[in-house]
Design a protein around this motif. Structure first.
Motif, PDB file in Angstrom:
ATOM      1  N   LEU A   1       7.914   0.695   3.874  1.00  0.00           N
ATOM      2  CA  LEU A   1       8.110  -0.653   4.403  1.00  0.00           C
ATOM      3  C   LEU A   1       8.779  -1.560   3.369  1.00  0.00           C
ATOM      4  O   LEU A   1       9.717  -2.290   3.687  1.00  0.00           O
ATOM      5  CB  LEU A   1       6.775  -1.257   4.843  1.00  0.00           C
ATOM      6  CG  LEU A   1       6.845  -2.682   5.384  1.00  0.00           C
ATOM      7  CD1 LEU A   1       7.656  -2.736   6.673  1.00  0.00           C
ATOM      8  CD2 LEU A   1       5.448  -3.237   5.608  1.00  0.00           C
ATOM      9  N   ARG A   2       8.330  -1.487   2.123  1.00  0.00           N
ATOM     10  CA  ARG A   2       8.921  -2.305   1.060  1.00  0.00           C
ATOM     11  C   ARG A   2      10.394  -1.956   0.859  1.00  0.00           C
ATOM     12  O   ARG A   2      11.224  -2.842   0.671  1.00  0.00           O
ATOM     13  CB  ARG A   2       8.161  -2.126  -0.247  1.00  0.00           C
ATOM     14  CG  ARG A   2       6.888  -2.926  -0.310  1.00  0.00           C
ATOM     15  CD  ARG A   2       6.266  -2.763  -1.697  1.00  0.00           C
ATOM     16  NE  ARG A   2       5.227  -3.714  -1.936  1.00  0.00           N
ATOM     17  CZ  ARG A   2       5.411  -4.959  -2.370  1.00  0.00           C
ATOM     18  NH1 ARG A   2       6.611  -5.395  -2.605  1.00  0.00           N
ATOM     19  NH2 ARG A   2       4.391  -5.757  -2.558  1.00  0.00           N
TER      20      ARG A   2
ATOM     21  N   ALA B 294       5.677  -0.986  -5.142  1.00  0.00           N
ATOM     22  CA  ALA B 294       4.990  -0.029  -4.275  1.00  0.00           C
ATOM     23  C   ALA B 294       4.251   1.014  -5.107  1.00  0.00           C
ATOM     24  O   ALA B 294       3.140   1.427  -4.745  1.00  0.00           O
ATOM     25  CB  ALA B 294       5.998   0.652  -3.341  1.00  0.00           C
TER      26      ALA B 294
ATOM     27  N   ALA C 238       3.368   4.705   3.318  1.00  0.00           N
ATOM     28  CA  ALA C 238       3.818   3.817   4.392  1.00  0.00           C
ATOM     29  C   ALA C 238       4.198   2.441   3.841  1.00  0.00           C
ATOM     30  O   ALA C 238       5.225   1.871   4.237  1.00  0.00           O
ATOM     31  CB  ALA C 238       2.732   3.682   5.455  1.00  0.00           C
ATOM     32  N   LEU C 239       3.393   1.921   2.932  1.00  0.00           N
ATOM     33  CA  LEU C 239       3.710   0.627   2.322  1.00  0.00           C
ATOM     34  C   LEU C 239       4.991   0.707   1.489  1.00  0.00           C
ATOM     35  O   LEU C 239       5.795  -0.224   1.486  1.00  0.00           O
ATOM     36  CB  LEU C 239       2.547   0.136   1.470  1.00  0.00           C
ATOM     37  CG  LEU C 239       1.310  -0.317   2.247  1.00  0.00           C
ATOM     38  CD1 LEU C 239       0.167  -0.629   1.291  1.00  0.00           C
ATOM     39  CD2 LEU C 239       1.622  -1.505   3.130  1.00  0.00           C
ATOM     40  N   ALA C 240       5.196   1.821   0.795  1.00  0.00           N
ATOM     41  CA  ALA C 240       6.416   1.995   0.005  1.00  0.00           C
ATOM     42  C   ALA C 240       7.647   2.028   0.917  1.00  0.00           C
ATOM     43  O   ALA C 240       8.666   1.397   0.616  1.00  0.00           O
ATOM     44  CB  ALA C 240       6.327   3.268  -0.830  1.00  0.00           C
TER      45      ALA C 240
ATOM     46  N   VAL D 294      -4.380   1.790  -4.850  1.00  0.00           N
ATOM     47  CA  VAL D 294      -4.997   2.256  -3.605  1.00  0.00           C
ATOM     48  C   VAL D 294      -5.477   3.702  -3.751  1.00  0.00           C
ATOM     49  O   VAL D 294      -6.631   4.028  -3.447  1.00  0.00           O
ATOM     50  CB  VAL D 294      -4.007   2.118  -2.421  1.00  0.00           C
ATOM     51  CG1 VAL D 294      -4.522   2.838  -1.185  1.00  0.00           C
ATOM     52  CG2 VAL D 294      -3.752   0.652  -2.116  1.00  0.00           C
TER      53      VAL D 294
ATOM     54  N   LEU E 130      -1.285   5.695   3.323  1.00  0.00           N
ATOM     55  CA  LEU E 130      -1.120   4.242   3.329  1.00  0.00           C
ATOM     56  C   LEU E 130      -0.142   3.805   2.238  1.00  0.00           C
ATOM     57  O   LEU E 130       0.739   2.975   2.477  1.00  0.00           O
ATOM     58  CB  LEU E 130      -2.474   3.549   3.135  1.00  0.00           C
ATOM     59  CG  LEU E 130      -2.429   2.020   3.036  1.00  0.00           C
ATOM     60  CD1 LEU E 130      -1.934   1.411   4.339  1.00  0.00           C
ATOM     61  CD2 LEU E 130      -3.806   1.488   2.669  1.00  0.00           C
ATOM     62  N   ALA E 131      -0.275   4.375   1.046  1.00  0.00           N
ATOM     63  CA  ALA E 131       0.618   4.028  -0.063  1.00  0.00           C
ATOM     64  C   ALA E 131       2.064   4.395   0.269  1.00  0.00           C
ATOM     65  O   ALA E 131       2.982   3.615  -0.008  1.00  0.00           O
ATOM     66  CB  ALA E 131       0.159   4.717  -1.339  1.00  0.00           C
TER      67      ALA E 131
ATOM     68  N   LEU F 138       1.067  -0.748  -6.474  1.00  0.00           N
ATOM     69  CA  LEU F 138       0.090  -0.905  -5.401  1.00  0.00           C
ATOM     70  C   LEU F 138      -0.471   0.444  -4.974  1.00  0.00           C
ATOM     71  O   LEU F 138      -1.674   0.592  -4.773  1.00  0.00           O
ATOM     72  CB  LEU F 138       0.725  -1.626  -4.210  1.00  0.00           C
ATOM     73  CG  LEU F 138      -0.186  -1.857  -3.008  1.00  0.00           C
ATOM     74  CD1 LEU F 138      -1.360  -2.757  -3.389  1.00  0.00           C
ATOM     75  CD2 LEU F 138       0.592  -2.464  -1.857  1.00  0.00           C
ATOM     76  N   GLY F 139       0.406   1.420  -4.845  1.00  0.00           N
ATOM     77  CA  GLY F 139      -0.037   2.768  -4.463  1.00  0.00           C
ATOM     78  C   GLY F 139      -0.985   3.364  -5.477  1.00  0.00           C
ATOM     79  O   GLY F 139      -1.955   4.038  -5.118  1.00  0.00           O
TER      80      GLY F 139
END
Length: 162
Positions: free
Chosen positions: A61-62, A20, A57-59, A27, A54-55, A23-24
């Motif tokens: 979720l992961r 994450a 939120a994705l973290a 992004v 967004l970063a 990816l963050g």
């Protein structure tokens, strides 16, 4: 049905956070680079905060998936096959007949060694997904499982796979 060692959550959470973060970084870094360009149509002022949101939120979720994954993961050595059940959003059930087992390995990544875990990898004679891994085992359990699978594969060698 046998569960994995709870310490596997540490490995999965560490990997989820590292992935994450990478990816963050891409992004948010891309959003910052786009916001600083002198294009004819400049990026909106909310681009960087949206990328950060967004970063994050994705973290989250992961991390949720990594945590939840432990509660679903199960395996069982049955009479004729190895049965594996896993998957958070999509439930996957894998059945590996012992007669299809080619060889069995164990591996320990640096992160797994840090928390005292091993992974057993079963290689099969199939063409699709020709190997399955059982993570989150203590080294002793991994050795026992590897030996059991080897013995069961030898015992079923004379049988027909279908």
């Amino acid at each position: 049905m046998e569960r994995l060692t709870p310490r596997v959550r540490i490995v999965w959470l560490a990997l989820a956070i590292a992935r994450a973060a990478i990816l963050g970084a891409f992004v948010v870094g891309g959003a910052i680079a786009l916001a600083r360009t002198d294009l004819p149509n400049p990026a909106p002022g909310a681009l960087v905060p949206a990328a950060i949101a967004l970063a994050v939120a994705l973290a989250v979720l992961r991390v949720f998936v990594a945590w939840r994954r432990y509660g679903v993961w199960r395996f069982d050595l049955r009479d004729d096959d190895l049965y594996i059940k896993r998957g958070v959003f999509t439930r996957i059930q894998t059945v590996v007949p012992y007669v299809r087992v080619q060889h069995v390995d164990s591996r320990r990544s640096p992160l797994e060694r840090t928390v005292g875990l091993s992974t057993v990898v079963v290689y099969t004679a199939g063409s699709r997904s020709s190997d399955v891994a059982i993570p989150g085992l203590t080294p002793t359990r991994a050795e026992d499982l590897q030996e059991s699978l080897r013995r069961l594969a030898i015992e079923s060698a004379g049988e027909d796979a279908v």
